[in-house]
Design an enzyme around this catalytic site. Structure first.
Site, PDB file in Angstrom:
ATOM      1  N   HIS A 125       0.843  -1.202   0.000  1.00  0.00           N
ATOM      2  CA  HIS A 125       0.000   0.000   0.000  1.00  0.00           C
ATOM      3  C   HIS A 125       0.871   1.242   0.000  1.00  0.00           C
ATOM      4  O   HIS A 125       2.088   1.149   0.079  1.00  0.00           O
ATOM      5  CB  HIS A 125      -0.997  -0.021   1.154  1.00  0.00           C
ATOM      6  CG  HIS A 125      -0.409   0.039   2.539  1.00  0.00           C
ATOM      7  ND1 HIS A 125       0.430  -0.933   3.049  1.00  0.00           N
ATOM      8  CD2 HIS A 125      -0.535   0.971   3.520  1.00  0.00           C
ATOM      9  CE1 HIS A 125       0.767  -0.609   4.285  1.00  0.00           C
ATOM     10  NE2 HIS A 125       0.215   0.543   4.596  1.00  0.00           N
TER      11      HIS A 125
ATOM     12  N   HIS B  81       1.359   3.887   2.008  1.00  0.00           N
ATOM     13  CA  HIS B  81       1.894   4.623   3.171  1.00  0.00           C
ATOM     14  C   HIS B  81       3.417   4.727   3.095  1.00  0.00           C
ATOM     15  O   HIS B  81       4.098   3.782   2.681  1.00  0.00           O
ATOM     16  CB  HIS B  81       1.474   3.947   4.479  1.00  0.00           C
ATOM     17  CG  HIS B  81       0.049   4.226   4.833  1.00  0.00           C
ATOM     18  ND1 HIS B  81      -0.668   3.442   5.709  1.00  0.00           N
ATOM     19  CD2 HIS B  81      -0.792   5.213   4.432  1.00  0.00           C
ATOM     20  CE1 HIS B  81      -1.889   3.932   5.829  1.00  0.00           C
ATOM     21  NE2 HIS B  81      -1.988   5.004   5.070  1.00  0.00           N
TER      22      HIS B  81
ATOM     23  N   ASP C 170       5.767   4.545   5.176  1.00  0.00           N
ATOM     24  CA  ASP C 170       6.614   3.548   5.843  1.00  0.00           C
ATOM     25  C   ASP C 170       6.658   2.218   5.069  1.00  0.00           C
ATOM     26  O   ASP C 170       7.281   1.253   5.515  1.00  0.00           O
ATOM     27  CB  ASP C 170       6.177   3.319   7.307  1.00  0.00           C
ATOM     28  CG  ASP C 170       4.761   2.810   7.441  1.00  0.00           C
ATOM     29  OD1 ASP C 170       3.878   3.294   6.723  1.00  0.00           O
ATOM     30  OD2 ASP C 170       4.531   1.904   8.282  1.00  0.00           O
ATOM     31  N   HIS C 171       6.011   2.184   3.903  1.00  0.00           N
ATOM     32  CA  HIS C 171       6.055   0.987   3.058  1.00  0.00           C
ATOM     33  C   HIS C 171       6.630   1.250   1.663  1.00  0.00           C
ATOM     34  O   HIS C 171       6.985   0.319   0.952  1.00  0.00           O
ATOM     35  CB  HIS C 171       4.658   0.357   2.950  1.00  0.00           C
ATOM     36  CG  HIS C 171       4.128  -0.079   4.285  1.00  0.00           C
ATOM     37  ND1 HIS C 171       4.074  -1.393   4.682  1.00  0.00           N
ATOM     38  CD2 HIS C 171       3.686   0.645   5.353  1.00  0.00           C
ATOM     39  CE1 HIS C 171       3.608  -1.463   5.921  1.00  0.00           C
ATOM     40  NE2 HIS C 171       3.365  -0.237   6.354  1.00  0.00           N
TER      41      HIS C 171
ATOM     42  N   HIS D 144      -7.503  -0.989   5.641  1.00  0.00           N
ATOM     43  CA  HIS D 144      -6.482  -0.097   6.211  1.00  0.00           C
ATOM     44  C   HIS D 144      -6.312   1.106   5.275  1.00  0.00           C
ATOM     45  O   HIS D 144      -6.359   2.254   5.702  1.00  0.00           O
ATOM     46  CB  HIS D 144      -5.178  -0.881   6.359  1.00  0.00           C
ATOM     47  CG  HIS D 144      -4.010  -0.079   6.827  1.00  0.00           C
ATOM     48  ND1 HIS D 144      -3.935   0.462   8.084  1.00  0.00           N
ATOM     49  CD2 HIS D 144      -2.860   0.273   6.202  1.00  0.00           C
ATOM     50  CE1 HIS D 144      -2.779   1.127   8.219  1.00  0.00           C
ATOM     51  NE2 HIS D 144      -2.119   1.020   7.083  1.00  0.00           N
TER      52      HIS D 144
ATOM     53  N   ASP E 293      -0.205  -4.144   6.061  1.00  0.00           N
ATOM     54  CA  ASP E 293      -0.882  -3.660   7.268  1.00  0.00           C
ATOM     55  C   ASP E 293      -2.328  -4.135   7.332  1.00  0.00           C
ATOM     56  O   ASP E 293      -3.176  -3.498   7.956  1.00  0.00           O
ATOM     57  CB  ASP E 293      -0.828  -2.125   7.338  1.00  0.00           C
ATOM     58  CG  ASP E 293       0.578  -1.611   7.659  1.00  0.00           C
ATOM     59  OD1 ASP E 293       1.481  -2.433   7.890  1.00  0.00           O
ATOM     60  OD2 ASP E 293       0.758  -0.379   7.664  1.00  0.00           O
TER      61      ASP E 293
ATOM     62  N   HIS F  36       4.546  -4.972  10.388  1.00  0.00           N
ATOM     63  CA  HIS F  36       5.003  -4.368  11.651  1.00  0.00           C
ATOM     64  C   HIS F  36       5.184  -5.400  12.763  1.00  0.00           C
ATOM     65  O   HIS F  36       4.476  -6.402  12.803  1.00  0.00           O
ATOM     66  CB  HIS F  36       3.980  -3.333  12.150  1.00  0.00           C
ATOM     67  CG  HIS F  36       3.904  -2.102  11.310  1.00  0.00           C
ATOM     68  ND1 HIS F  36       4.668  -0.986  11.556  1.00  0.00           N
ATOM     69  CD2 HIS F  36       3.147  -1.812  10.213  1.00  0.00           C
ATOM     70  CE1 HIS F  36       4.387  -0.051  10.652  1.00  0.00           C
ATOM     71  NE2 HIS F  36       3.467  -0.528   9.819  1.00  0.00           N
TER      72      HIS F  36
END
Ligand code: ZN
Ligand code: FE
Length: 254
Positions: A55, A57, A59-60, A113, A132, A170
């Site tokens: 996805h 975001h 942090d990905h 999400h 996530d 995570h």
């Protein structure tokens, strides 16, 4: 056969490298950052062929552009999220398959999400990269999608073989365990699991991958139609979505 290298990055993210053993073709799932991932690639003398994003975001996808520049790799993401996946080249949809060397995976669309979140399922190896959508003992927060979408996404994951190993985005297991225990303090299987989690974390070991078969028994977000479980956590059995939604809201407020 694929080899999986788990790279802990940022505060609690996991980036994964996959290498198809026969062909040496490689992929990187959700590169949060460039530096830590590049370091492992260099140590292992790997030239990266593909990036796979679950996805959009940051942090990905944070390492996408620099890794692409360095390795000239192709970036794979959801067709319907192409405007938000930096550097995307290969746009896949639900049920599409793609090969990393000889190892093929299928796209499972798991909105909730985010809208357009996808998981990568290696059927032959029984491996799921869940981003996530689901974590060990938990699931992602509903940021963009609806509780109904997330319920359907979890139902898809729940239907995979019990032996499926889940590699999620995570290391949230310990805090998820606290919530699961808060709901159901007397579950002896959960107690055993928690002591195992505590031991691993005290030695700075990952609790991931986790096993779908075990998650089905312990993860509150997989148990929204288990009448006995609902009773034990004082929830009236309503529709699947309502059951899921109330557990998700309890976790949001925990
Ligand atoms: Zn996310
Ligand atoms: Fe994340």
């Amino acid at each position: 056969m694929i080899e999986i290298i788990q790279i802990p990055v940022l505060l609690d993210n996991y980036t994964y490298l996959i290498i198809d053993k026969e062909s040496k073709v490689s992929g990187c799932i959700d590169p949060s950052v460039f530096g830590d991932v590049q370091k492992v690639l260099e140590e292992r003398n790997i030239r990266l062929n593909f990036i796979l994003n679950t996805h959009h975001h940051s942090d990905h996808v944070g390492g996408n552009i620099e890794l692409k520049k360095k390795h000239d790799c192709k970036i794979i993401g959801n067709f319907f999220d192409q405007d938000r996946i930096p550097g995307i080249d290969i746009k896949l949809k639900e049920n599409d398959t793609f090969k990393i060397g000889d190892s093929s995976f299928t796209i499972i669309e798991t909105s909730g999400h985010t809208i357009g979140h996808i998981c990568f399922y290696f059927k032959e190896q029984k491996i799921l990269f869940s981003g996530d959508t689901v974590f060990s003992l938990g699931c992602g927060r509903i940021f963009e999608g609806t509780h109904e979408q997330m319920t359907n996404s979890i139902l898809k994951i729940r239907s995979l073989p019990k032996e499926t190993k889940i590699y999620c985005g995570h290391e949230y297991t310990e805090s998820n365990a606290n919530f699961a225990k808060h709901l159901n303090p007397n579950d002896s299987l959960l107690k055993k699991k928690i002591s195992e989690i505590k031991r691993k974390r005290s030695e700075s070991l990952p609790t991931i991958p986790c096993l779908l078969g075990e998650e089905l028994k312990l993860n509150p977000f997989f148990r929204f139609d288990d009448k006995e479980y609902l009773e034990s956590i004082n929830l009236k059995n309503m529709s699947l979505v309502e059951n899921f939604k109330r557990i998700r809201i309890m976790k949001d407020d925990f």
